[in-house]
Design a protein around this motif. Sequence first.
Motif, PDB file in Angstrom:
ATOM      1  N   TRP A   1      10.931  67.490 -14.033  1.00 38.90           N
ATOM      2  CA  TRP A   1      11.626  67.597 -12.748  1.00 38.90           C
ATOM      3  C   TRP A   1      12.007  66.217 -12.228  1.00 38.90           C
ATOM      4  CZ3 TRP A   1      13.656  71.340  -9.628  1.00 38.90           C
ATOM      5  CH2 TRP A   1      14.012  70.936  -8.332  1.00 38.90           C
TER       6      TRP A   1
ATOM      7  N   GLU B   1      18.085  72.349  -8.515  1.00 42.75           N
ATOM      8  CA  GLU B   1      17.368  73.466  -9.132  1.00 42.75           C
ATOM      9  C   GLU B   1      18.177  74.111 -10.242  1.00 42.75           C
ATOM     10  OE1 GLU B   1      15.802  76.259  -6.305  1.00 42.75           O
ATOM     11  OE2 GLU B   1      14.177  74.885  -5.767  1.00 42.75           O
TER      12      GLU B   1
ATOM     13  N   PHE C   1      17.949  72.017 -13.274  1.00 46.72           N
ATOM     14  CA  PHE C   1      16.633  72.132 -13.898  1.00 46.72           C
ATOM     15  C   PHE C   1      16.457  73.469 -14.604  1.00 46.72           C
ATOM     16  CE2 PHE C   1      11.961  72.846 -13.569  1.00 46.72           C
ATOM     17  CZ  PHE C   1      11.514  71.681 -14.183  1.00 46.72           C
TER      18      PHE C   1
END
Length: 265
Positions: A130, A149, A152
């Motif tokens: 992350w 997000e 990711f």
Amino acid sequence: MTKIEVNGAVLAYDEVGAGSPVVLLHAGIADRRMWREQVDALATRHRVIVPDLRGYGESELPPAPFTHHDDVVGLLDALDLPRAALVGCSFGGRVAVDTALAHPERVSALALIGAAISGHEWSEETEQLWDDLVGEVDPEDFVASAAGEVRFWVVGPSRQPADVDPELIRFAEEMDQRALAAELALSAVEIGELDPPAIERLGELGMPVLVGAGADDLADIRRLADRIAAETPQAVRLPDVPDAAHLAPLEQPHPINAALLNFLP
């Protein structure tokens, strides 16, 4: 779209088809729209019910304590369904497993795609990933947070954004912006947790379980799928879905649909 009262909250859901009931539970970075590629395919054989979990999408969030897994059973009660198969992706997989453990008599089968599990702890590898891929983002900036997000989860660690359909990225970011707003609101509400958590109780799952993940999803998610399959008595582990990360049902619907139609009772 239909709305129905469940445990004191009004939940939004879609319903299509006839046959044995199947409930599709969305990821935490999404809402019920993530199943848009599954609904019609499954409706050829099943009564397909696709809710927004409480607080997400178009479902309400009264300021009262609740549990997501009890909401799933409350939805079955409201629709007069004694049992249903549950299909969950990511956080929806966690809710599906918690429902099956808390109310085993109500769940005929489980299909888990990139599922999270209550009580599972992320590895240091994932936390470092992350930091490497996203870094620090202002949590109040939903646009920037959603972009991080989606980088990711939806693009994944083994691909670049240019490798992924830009329409998928746009749609995922739009869903995630709404989901982030939902999570902020949910943080102010008391949400009950399964105790003991599911990660310690996979052997209690007595129904057929299908487990899969995207080949480009996080290594933690793929390892977790392996663990679910190894510790659940009636589990079948699908091969990882090529060219798909965390939202595999949206990114690669054809192999997911085929697997679900072959598995669901």
